[in-house]
Design an enzyme around this catalytic site. Structure first.
Site, short mmCIF file in Angstrom:
data_model
loop_
_atom_site.label_atom_id
_atom_site.label_comp_id
_atom_site.label_asym_id
_atom_site.label_seq_id
_atom_site.Cartn_x
_atom_site.Cartn_y
_atom_site.Cartn_z
N LYS A 141 0.84 -1.20 0.00
CA LYS A 141 0.00 0.00 0.00
C LYS A 141 0.87 1.25 0.00
O LYS A 141 1.89 1.31 0.69
CB LYS A 141 -0.92 -0.03 1.22
N SER A 162 -9.82 2.19 2.74
CA SER A 162 -8.96 2.90 1.82
C SER A 162 -7.99 2.00 1.05
O SER A 162 -7.38 2.43 0.09
CB SER A 162 -8.16 3.95 2.60
N SER A 168 -10.27 -0.10 7.02
CA SER A 168 -9.70 0.01 5.67
C SER A 168 -9.02 -1.25 5.15
O SER A 168 -8.56 -1.27 4.00
CB SER A 168 -8.70 1.17 5.62
#
Length: 486
Positions: free
Chosen positions: A77, A157, A181
């Site tokens: 990420k 997210s 998330s």
């Protein structure tokens, strides 16, 4: 032989150990998939780094000195700082930022044999539940509704990581979970995602959103793979004052164990109005699966859960306001200097240009609740309610070993479908936020398909630092559901 990108991590580990495949072959296959993907799951692919790491992995495997996930291609990420690789947290404010250091979590990941094929797309600065706020554009969920070709969100997210796993662009991925998330996008994409206990993984080198809530975690396609991935990133870090100095268990050993006599809590407050009937139905199915496996089902109450969403959206923006004040155009990232402008003008223009709409909204909310005259009324009160929520869980865990809930109140929605309504968007995390506020481990396991043909996830919440029980029960759900991905 099975196509390389269809392998699970545990299957690939065996083939690598038997020298039937190489890490280079495995990496090249996933890079090829990622290159041709139209999902926008990656912001950058790191071909040279990946192939160099794969060659090292092959050498280690040859000498039987490989790590936990040696030779496994993974996504990282974009909020994890990776040395010499663009790390922007998908925000314009950090344009061009290439750290001179490696985050602790990625250091652990690489030390254990993980091969980084790229940085995954995400909501800007981890703020969002749909992966539609990224400066690099929307991520597209590889799943489609039955008889409908509309593009769907992957959740957020960490939507790039979840979409990449579901579409077999990588075998495992790093994510972060502040209010859901990891777990919510896992449910939307039909994969496994776990947020460990706050303090289990170091936050050093993560681009911060809300420091008292942010926690690194992992995605994979199976419970076993997620256990391997999580073990590869955990560990004490003296550079993070919230990191817990305790041994890291072998999470894989928890799998395959009986849950006979284990007490599973069902919180009555999670029967939230507006939850899709498919979600309620799969929750009831999950309860039956665990009951059939010998678990004792216990109804519990978490009375302060109803305040969790409001509490989160006071505390998280407050910490955001503080954390993002460092992004000012002076030291790194974007700098916008108006002609003949002052230093104040540069601050204003840089931040106005660099931050997206959702980030600005949360900065303003956070600045407001921290301002003179409102600190006690909002922020301090929210912290007190947070303690009450944590106390509810502590009391519940005096009666049960693990808690079973839905992961999200619906299946994945279409891109832009609820974009104009931030409150509706925030409600996507209604089931995940309470565990985040209490700092507890939570996992989402795919449990079936809704009437629209989209994945549904079940969430398990465990006691602090008891990821082993969470994995043990998740393994049972996975076996009962027998879920098949894309």
């Amino acid at each position: 032989m099975t196509e390389l990108t269809n392998l699970t991590i545990s299957e690939a580990k065996k083939l690598l150990a038997y020298k039937e495949i190489t890490a280079v072959e495995l990496t090249e296959a996933h890079l090829k998939n990622a290159e041709h993907s139209k999902l926008n799951a990656f912001t950058v692919l790191t071909h040279e780094i990946a192939l160099a790491q794969a060659k090292i992995s092959d050498s280690k495997i040859q000498s039987n000195s490989g790590g936990i996930i040696e030779g496994i291609p993974v996504g990282v990420k974009d909020l994890f700082c990776t040395k010499g690789v663009l790390s922007t947290s998908c925000s314009h404010i950090l344009d061009g930022f290439k750290p001179e250091y490696e985050s602790s979590v990625t250091t652990n990941l690489f030390s254990n044999g993980g091969i980084m094929i790229g940085k995954t797309n995400m909501d800007e600065l981890a703020m969002g539940s749909s992966n539609t706020t990224s400066y690099y554009g929307n991520v597209i969920n590889p799943w489609k509704r039955k008889d409908d070709d509309t593009d769907l969100v992957p959740g957020g997210s960490s939507g790039g990581s979840s979409a990449a796993i579901a579409a077999k662009l990588c075998m495992g991925a790093l994510g972060s979970d502040t209010g859901g998330s990891i777990r919510q996008p896992s449910a939307f994409c039909g994969i496994v995602g776990i947020k460990p206990t706050y303090g289990r993984c170091s936050r050093w080198g993560m681009i911060a959103f809300a420091s008292s809530l942010d926690q690194a975690g992992v995605f994979a396609r199976t419970v076993e793979d997620s256990a391997l991935m999580l073990q590869s990133i955990c560990g004490y870090d003296k550079k993070d004052s919230t990191s817990m100095n305790m041994p890291v268990p072998d999470f894989k050993l928890a799998l395959g164990q009986s849950i006979k006599g284990l007490k599973v809590g069902i919180p009555k407050e999670y029967r939230v109005e507006g939850t899709h009937p498919d979600v309620t139905k799969i929750w009831e199915q999950g309860i039956e699966w665990l009951k059939s496996a010998g678990a004792e089902i216990v109804e519990i109450t978490l009375p302060n859960t109803k305040y969790a969403l409001a509490t989160y959206y006071i505390i998280a923006p407050a910490e955001t306001s503080s954390n993002l004040s460092r992004f000012d155009g002076v030291r790194y990232g974007l700098r916008v200097l108006p002609q003949k402008g002052t230093l104040d003008d540069m601050y204003k223009e840089t931040r106005a240009t660099g931050f997206g709409r959702e980030v600005k909204r949360r900065i303003m909310i956070g600045t407001y609740v921290l301002s003179a005259g409102y600190y006690d009324a909002y922020y301090l009160k929210a912290q007190k309610v947070r303690r009450l929520i944590a106390n509810d869980f502590q009391e519940a865990f005096g009666k049960v070993d693990v808690i079973l809930t839905p992961t999200a109140p619906s299946t994945a929605f279409a891109i832009g479908e609820i974009k104009q309504d931030p409150i509706t968007m925030y409600l996507n995390d209604v089931f995940t936020i309470p565990a985040s506020l209490a700092g507890l481990p939570g996992i989402s396991v795919p449990a079936g398909l809704g009437s629209d043909g989209l994945p549904l996830g079940l969430q398990l919440i465990g006691k602090s630092y008891d990821e082993e029980t969470v994995f043990k029960v998740a393994d049972i759900i996975e076996k009962c559901a027998n879920f098949k991905g894309i």
